[in-house]
Design an enzyme around this catalytic site. Sequence first.
Site, PDB file in Angstrom:
ATOM      1  N   GLU A 207     -27.252  -5.634  24.112  1.00 13.40           N
ATOM      2  CA  GLU A 207     -28.912  -5.199  24.520  1.00 13.40           C
ATOM      3  C   GLU A 207     -29.807  -6.468  24.560  1.00 13.40           C
ATOM      4  O   GLU A 207     -30.337  -6.757  23.365  1.00 13.40           O
ATOM      5  CB  GLU A 207     -29.489  -4.126  23.811  1.00 13.40           C
ATOM      6  CG  GLU A 207     -30.841  -3.664  24.011  1.00 13.40           C
ATOM      7  CD  GLU A 207     -31.513  -2.849  23.023  1.00 13.40           C
ATOM      8  OE1 GLU A 207     -30.867  -2.488  22.295  1.00 13.40           O
ATOM      9  OE2 GLU A 207     -32.442  -2.296  23.368  1.00 13.40           O
ATOM     10  N   TYR A 382     -38.824  -2.768  17.103  1.00 14.76           N
ATOM     11  CA  TYR A 382     -37.561  -1.462  16.869  1.00 14.76           C
ATOM     12  C   TYR A 382     -37.687  -1.015  15.692  1.00 14.76           C
ATOM     13  O   TYR A 382     -37.261  -2.140  14.877  1.00 14.76           O
ATOM     14  CB  TYR A 382     -36.411  -1.593  17.826  1.00 14.76           C
ATOM     15  CG  TYR A 382     -35.736  -0.367  18.038  1.00 14.76           C
ATOM     16  CD1 TYR A 382     -36.243   0.553  18.947  1.00 14.76           C
ATOM     17  CD2 TYR A 382     -34.803   0.017  17.316  1.00 14.76           C
ATOM     18  CE1 TYR A 382     -35.964   1.766  19.267  1.00 14.76           C
ATOM     19  CE2 TYR A 382     -34.213   1.199  17.524  1.00 14.76           C
ATOM     20  CZ  TYR A 382     -34.714   1.803  18.495  1.00 14.76           C
ATOM     21  OH  TYR A 382     -33.979   3.311  18.735  1.00 14.76           O
TER      22      TYR A 382
HETATM   23  P1  13P Z   1     -36.360   2.852  23.699  1.00 10.30           P
HETATM   24  O1  13P Z   1     -35.645   3.740  24.534  1.00 10.30           O
HETATM   25  O2  13P Z   1     -37.527   3.365  22.874  1.00 10.30           O
HETATM   26  O3  13P Z   1     -36.871   1.448  24.275  1.00 10.30           O
HETATM   27  O4  13P Z   1     -35.440   2.239  22.449  1.00 10.30           O
HETATM   28  C1  13P Z   1     -34.013   2.370  22.588  1.00 10.30           C
HETATM   29  C2  13P Z   1     -33.368   1.199  21.916  1.00 10.30           C
HETATM   30  O5  13P Z   1     -32.409   1.421  21.282  1.00 10.30           O
HETATM   31  C3  13P Z   1     -34.140   0.132  21.688  1.00 10.30           C
HETATM   32  O6  13P Z   1     -32.938  -1.005  21.155  1.00 10.30           O
END
Ligand code: 13P
Length: 382
Positions: A207, A382
Amino acid sequence: MLAQTSFTGVKVTAKATSTRRSARTVAVRANKYADELLETAQNMTKPGKGILAMDESNPTCGGRLEALGIENTEENRRRYRELLITTKGLGEYVGGAILFEETLYQSCKDGTTFVDALRAQGIYPGIKVDKGLRPLANSNGESWCQGLDGLAERAAEYYKQGARFCKWRTVVSIPAGPSKMAVTDAAYGLARYAAICQNAGLVPIVEPEILLDGDHDIDRNFEVASMVWAETFKYLADNGVMFDRMLLKPSMVAPGADCPKKSNAKEVAAYTLKMLNDRVPPSTAGIMFLSGGLSELDSTMYLNAMNQQPNPWHVSFSYARALQNTVLKTYATGPEDPAVIAKAQEILLTRARENSEAQRGVFDVTKSSTDGASQYVSGYVY
Ligand code: 13P
């Protein structure tokens, strides 16, 4: 012995060439988990399945609870997550749930471990393994992601605890650059992480989130996303990562949050699929998008639009905010009240079903349960 010229222009002999193995061949042969990784990746990407991201760090999960009047304690985080995990029927739409380390070791009130509660619904437990973002020295406010030190040992422990997939989230900021240094660091870190975790039996989610922050237009996002994924796949290949045993977690290609020119679902889907077609090998097991601050409705509509066009992958969701936002707000109206908890679970199930429909390209917007209220938070951690 036959002399040949390799792609680097160096003369090599036929003997030397035949004894050389690609990093991927070595990885498949040496990886005792190769079969299990494939099975996990394939089960998580069955038609209609996505991922529930519920791995917010303690400050982020706690901050969201506090904003709604619930104290940020371990027990309150556990109670909220028990609500998510024990939603009946969730396994029909969700093949995996990403957990924060604390959550992987927690249990329901009746003593069932969260891992067993997920397994009972056919949901694979996953684990966020990165250790968060730090400022990148000599950059214009960019970040790098830490967590490689000791990762092999941690991953082995998470596997023992029941995790079967994992996530590493790093970010790329368009307004802050992105500099070559930041993109290379992000790509290299993701590749090392993915290689280490495949060797520990965990299917890696790769990611590099391209943040929504900024006033750039969709073309600029396309340009940056194309650069980031090219660099990431270069390092994934160099590190022998098995593409059919990993999942991608991209941002959708959309204009920045402050761009005056908005895009519709058709445009976002077209740009995003073009970028993926240009950059991502078809053997990649799944493309599991993040919601990144898009509204609940947009994230479902954009996913649906992508799945109404032919593409070679399982294109799906791995949302946190776009699945949880209304759930959390509802829960906060009565965290002690069983009727409120049941209502919040019903909302989660509906949002999961709607995104499952979007995965199959059959979401009907006229029957949507949700609205287009933005989830965007500038500089979201996050
Ligand atoms: P969001 O869908 O809130 O962007 O979060 C997804 C995620 O796991 C970010 O690492």
